[in-house]
Design an enzyme around this catalytic site. Structure first.
Site, PDB file in Angstrom:
ATOM      1  N   GLU A 140       7.348  19.649  84.553  1.00  0.00           N
ATOM      2  CA  GLU A 140       5.960  20.137  84.685  1.00  0.00           C
ATOM      3  C   GLU A 140       5.682  21.045  84.137  1.00  0.00           C
ATOM      4  O   GLU A 140       6.134  22.241  84.482  1.00  0.00           O
ATOM      5  CB  GLU A 140       5.367  20.023  86.156  1.00  0.00           C
ATOM      6  N   GLU A 193      -1.770  32.269  97.885  1.00  0.00           N
ATOM      7  CA  GLU A 193      -2.034  33.887  97.907  1.00  0.00           C
ATOM      8  C   GLU A 193      -2.690  34.050  96.560  1.00  0.00           C
ATOM      9  O   GLU A 193      -3.091  35.317  96.528  1.00  0.00           O
ATOM     10  CB  GLU A 193      -0.751  34.560  98.153  1.00  0.00           C
ATOM     11  N   ARG A 194      -2.860  33.321  95.681  1.00  0.00           N
ATOM     12  CA  ARG A 194      -3.137  33.649  94.407  1.00  0.00           C
ATOM     13  C   ARG A 194      -4.891  33.440  94.268  1.00  0.00           C
ATOM     14  O   ARG A 194      -5.509  34.100  93.222  1.00  0.00           O
ATOM     15  CB  ARG A 194      -2.614  32.672  93.055  1.00  0.00           C
ATOM     16  N   PHE A 214      -2.582  26.840  94.435  1.00  0.00           N
ATOM     17  CA  PHE A 214      -3.819  27.527  93.749  1.00  0.00           C
ATOM     18  C   PHE A 214      -4.493  26.707  93.147  1.00  0.00           C
ATOM     19  O   PHE A 214      -5.729  27.154  92.936  1.00  0.00           O
ATOM     20  CB  PHE A 214      -2.987  28.778  92.747  1.00  0.00           C
ATOM     21  N   LYS A 223      -2.383  27.700 105.320  1.00  0.00           N
ATOM     22  CA  LYS A 223      -1.740  28.745 104.649  1.00  0.00           C
ATOM     23  C   LYS A 223      -2.126  28.532 103.279  1.00  0.00           C
ATOM     24  O   LYS A 223      -1.633  28.044 102.798  1.00  0.00           O
ATOM     25  CB  LYS A 223      -0.500  28.893 105.032  1.00  0.00           C
ATOM     26  N   CYS A 268      -2.734  18.381  89.186  1.00  0.00           N
ATOM     27  CA  CYS A 268      -1.449  17.536  89.489  1.00  0.00           C
ATOM     28  C   CYS A 268      -1.729  16.303  88.892  1.00  0.00           C
ATOM     29  O   CYS A 268      -0.831  15.463  88.716  1.00  0.00           O
ATOM     30  CB  CYS A 268      -1.076  17.618  90.892  1.00  0.00           C
ATOM     31  N   SER A 284       4.388  22.825  94.384  1.00  0.00           N
ATOM     32  CA  SER A 284       5.532  22.406  93.345  1.00  0.00           C
ATOM     33  C   SER A 284       6.545  21.617  94.116  1.00  0.00           C
ATOM     34  O   SER A 284       6.632  21.714  95.425  1.00  0.00           O
ATOM     35  CB  SER A 284       5.742  23.589  92.738  1.00  0.00           C
TER      36      SER A 284
HETATM   37  P1  NAD Z   1       3.619  26.492  94.794  1.00  0.00           P
HETATM   38  O1  NAD Z   1       4.868  25.654  95.217  1.00  0.00           O
HETATM   39  O2  NAD Z   1       4.109  27.608  93.911  1.00  0.00           O
HETATM   40  O3  NAD Z   1       2.736  26.993  95.993  1.00  0.00           O
HETATM   41  C1  NAD Z   1       2.408  26.198  97.088  1.00  0.00           C
HETATM   42  C2  NAD Z   1       2.359  26.876  98.410  1.00  0.00           C
HETATM   43  O4  NAD Z   1       3.639  26.921  98.784  1.00  0.00           O
HETATM   44  C3  NAD Z   1       1.599  27.817  98.367  1.00  0.00           C
HETATM   45  O5  NAD Z   1       0.796  28.136  99.543  1.00  0.00           O
HETATM   46  C4  NAD Z   1       2.738  29.177  98.255  1.00  0.00           C
HETATM   47  O6  NAD Z   1       2.397  30.428  99.005  1.00  0.00           O
HETATM   48  C5  NAD Z   1       3.889  28.422  99.085  1.00  0.00           C
HETATM   49  N1  NAD Z   1       4.984  28.783  98.600  1.00  0.00           N
HETATM   50  C6  NAD Z   1       5.487  29.379  97.448  1.00  0.00           C
HETATM   51  N2  NAD Z   1       6.857  29.872  97.484  1.00  0.00           N
HETATM   52  C7  NAD Z   1       7.148  29.453  98.523  1.00  0.00           C
HETATM   53  C8  NAD Z   1       8.605  29.736  99.108  1.00  0.00           C
HETATM   54  N3  NAD Z   1       9.528  29.888  98.430  1.00  0.00           N
HETATM   55  N4  NAD Z   1       8.782  29.341 100.405  1.00  0.00           N
HETATM   56  C9  NAD Z   1       7.759  28.601 101.228  1.00  0.00           C
HETATM   57  N5  NAD Z   1       6.628  28.695 100.593  1.00  0.00           N
HETATM   58  C10 NAD Z   1       6.156  29.038  99.411  1.00  0.00           C
HETATM   59  O7  NAD Z   1       2.615  25.633  94.009  1.00  0.00           O
HETATM   60  P2  NAD Z   1       1.559  26.152  93.203  1.00  0.00           P
HETATM   61  O8  NAD Z   1       2.030  26.970  91.816  1.00  0.00           O
HETATM   62  O9  NAD Z   1       0.233  26.879  93.973  1.00  0.00           O
HETATM   63  O10 NAD Z   1       0.733  25.096  92.724  1.00  0.00           O
HETATM   64  C11 NAD Z   1       0.883  24.257  91.643  1.00  0.00           C
HETATM   65  C12 NAD Z   1       1.929  22.955  91.864  1.00  0.00           C
HETATM   66  O11 NAD Z   1       1.031  22.317  92.971  1.00  0.00           O
HETATM   67  C13 NAD Z   1       2.078  22.159  90.761  1.00  0.00           C
HETATM   68  O12 NAD Z   1       3.492  21.528  90.840  1.00  0.00           O
HETATM   69  C14 NAD Z   1       1.274  20.978  91.126  1.00  0.00           C
HETATM   70  O13 NAD Z   1       1.709  19.757  90.418  1.00  0.00           O
HETATM   71  C15 NAD Z   1       1.196  21.032  92.575  1.00  0.00           C
HETATM   72  N6  NAD Z   1       0.131  19.979  93.059  1.00  0.00           N
HETATM   73  C16 NAD Z   1       0.453  18.977  93.457  1.00  0.00           C
HETATM   74  C17 NAD Z   1      -0.642  18.057  93.933  1.00  0.00           C
HETATM   75  C18 NAD Z   1      -0.332  16.705  94.538  1.00  0.00           C
HETATM   76  O14 NAD Z   1      -1.220  16.071  94.909  1.00  0.00           O
HETATM   77  N7  NAD Z   1       0.676  16.134  94.274  1.00  0.00           N
HETATM   78  C19 NAD Z   1      -2.017  18.508  93.816  1.00  0.00           C
HETATM   79  C20 NAD Z   1      -2.100  19.893  93.625  1.00  0.00           C
HETATM   80  C21 NAD Z   1      -1.105  20.738  92.940  1.00  0.00           C
END
Ligand code: NAD
Length: 501
Positions: free
Chosen positions: A384, A177-178, A150, A174, A282, A227
């Protein structure tokens, strides 16, 4: 109820049929702004089939022609810069200027891939044996998918699909969804830019859509950003299904402040890096490690009034330096961490809990928070938090500070603030971190370099964009060719290598 945000399949917006939807909020007011459709397995399959139909034609399109689409896409992004930034801000909550910056960083990647004919130039060795030449060419992987978080709804998808498409792949995105609106606008712009239908499909959804991509035999590569817990799952499941996977994950970025640092500069850097985008980056700095008592006291003394004075407001308040966090759930999680830090014995110098903004009482606002005397066993240090919370750890020596960076689970970014070249050089060489800054708090690589962490911040072998991105989205083929004048008489049965090949 029908969703406001659907899918983009085969070159057009397609109505969701799963019957499942999710609320998308305006984080500043806490109100439901719209609803997004959540794709079923069958809808994901329709996107894969569209990408499969488009693949042969697009993969065979000369790179220079693919670049022409990217040039046009670049123009359209510039023309629609404000519109995209507004779509990002409304659903994410970040300030409009911050969102404009995000779109600009995505644009950088598009500009990078406008040079795709040059980037795909292969290797050639003349006369590796008598009459034999060797050529290395990079070919597209096939159908690639991107699963994005998101916090950068426009930029992170643009870390992925421009590179994948320029390399001749087709792509299924994909998004989170937020905040799903910006990717839908982008998909439309690509069609306007001349991208053939089916080359980029957007399926909105949750775990069901992700799992469908992970198990689809026709998807060759998956890029994930999000994450660590989900990233590990994506990496393991994708690899078990024979896919190439890069999963960029969570972070806990340390900023080491040496006694000789320019303290005013370090404080300004920490303010932007810890509280910009409400800490939902991140590459945000979430731990400041001060070296020596004097640096610690001076840092806290200078930071505290600035954190208290942070201007917080909705995205369209041009004076705001920081907006709300993305959901009520995030707000609750961040406030819980602050309470845990307090219970663990840290000093909450500036407390952002319970913030209520006039006129936005139901918004998901958390005030800037500064926590002093944090130690490495506390959850505010280990986890985090992904909010506007800066933990300060007081180290006695440089070695102690460096050990903290090296010993932490995450390895996305780290920075050192010092005027001493020897210390900076030692830090750069010794830390097990993917992106390191020297007097630069958020060392995000530019588009023609590559972005990626170490340790639990990245699973897979390739970072994203830059040449690493080109390698991830292509397969190397090495051709050894002998022409009739080089053919010797008779069969060769021994594996002699060398001059016989
Ligand atoms: P998230 O892991 O909750 O979601 C990421 C994606 O995974 C979304 O598209 C979501 O729909 C999907 N997802 C969520 N739960 C799932 C499940 N159980 N099974 C399969 N898919 C699922 O992350 P977020 O809260 O949207 O984003 C924040 C996180 O992203 C933080 O941890 C941040 O550090 C990380 N991030 C990392 C980088 C990097 O380059 N390392 C860059 C941006 C964000």
């Amino acid at each position: 109820m029908s969703a406001d945000i659907q899918h983009f399949i085969d070159g057009a917006v397609v109505k969701g049929t799963s019957g499942r939807t999710k609320d998308v909020f305006n984080p500043a007011t806490g109100e439901v702004a719209r609803q997004v459709a959540l794709a079923s397995k069958a809808e994901v399959r329709a996107a894969v089939e569209s990408a499969a139909r488009a693949l042969p034609g697009w993969a065979a399109t000369p790179p220079a022609k693919r670049a022409q689409v990217m040039f046009k896409f670049r123009e359209l992004l510039i023309k629609n810069h404000d519109r995209l930034a507004e779509a990002v801000s409304m659903e994410h909550g970040k300030t409009f200027d911050d969102a404009k910056g995000e779109v600009a960083r995505g644009l950088d990647v598009v500009e990078f891939v406008c040079g795709i004919p040059h980037l795909l130039k292969g290797e050639y060795s003349d006369n590796v044996a008598a009459g034999v030449d060797s050529v290395g060419i990079r070919q597209p992987v096939g159908i690639c998918a991107g699963i994005t978080p998101f916090n950068f709804p426009a930029m992170v998808p643009m870390w992925m699909f421009p590179v994948a498409l320029a390399c001749g792949n087709t792509f299924i995105l994909k998004p989170s969804e937020r905040d799903p609106s910006a990717p839908m606008i982008i998909a439309g712009l690509l069609i306007e830019a001349g991208l053939p239908k089916g080359c980029l499909n957007v399926v909105n959804g949750d775990k069901e859509a992700v799992d469908a991509l992970l198990h689809d035999p026709d998807v060759g590569a998956i890029s994930f950003v999000g994450s660590t817990a989900i990233g590990r799952y994506i990496y393991e499941t994708g690899c078990a299904n024979g896919k190439r996977v890069q999963a960029l994950c969570g972070a806990k970025n340390h900023m080491v402040i040496m006694p000789d640092a320019d303290m005013a500069q370090a404080v300004d850097a920490a303010m932007g890096a810890a509280y910009g985008s409400a800490g939902e980056r991140c590459m945000a700095v979430s731990v400041a490690v001060t070296v020596g008592e004097e640096a610690a006291n001076s840092f806290i003394e200078k930071m505290a009034p600035k954190v208290r004075g942070l201007k917080i407001g909705p995205y369209n308040d041009s004076a705001a330096e920081m907006g709300p966090v993305v959901t009520q759930e995030s707000k609750d999680r961040i406030e819980r961490y602050i309470s845990e830090g307090e219970a663990d014995g840290a000093d909450v110098v500036v407390d952002g809990r319970g913030l209520s903004l006039q006129g936005y009482e139901n918004g998901f606002f958390v005030g800037g928070t500064l926590i002093d005397n944090v130690t490495k066993d506390m959850s505010v240090y280990k986890d985090e938090i992904f909010g506007p919370v800066l933990s300060v750890v007081r180290a006695k020596t440089y070695e102690e500070a460096k050990d903290l960076v090296i010993g932490h689970e995450y390895g996305n970014g780290a920075a050192i603030f010092t005027r001493d070249g020897d210390t900076a050089r030692d830090f750069v060489r010794d830390v097990n971190i993917g992106m390191v800054g020297v007097n630069v708090p958020i060392p995000v690589p530019v588009a023609y370099h590559s972005f990626g962490g170490w340790k639990a911040s990245l699973f897979g072998d390739h970072s994203i964009h830059g040449m690493e991105g080109i390698r991830f989205y292509t397969k190397l083929k090495t051709v050894t060719a002998r022409w009739p004048s080089g053919v010797k008489e008779g069969a060769v049965f021994n594996f002699s290598g060398g001059s016989d090949v």
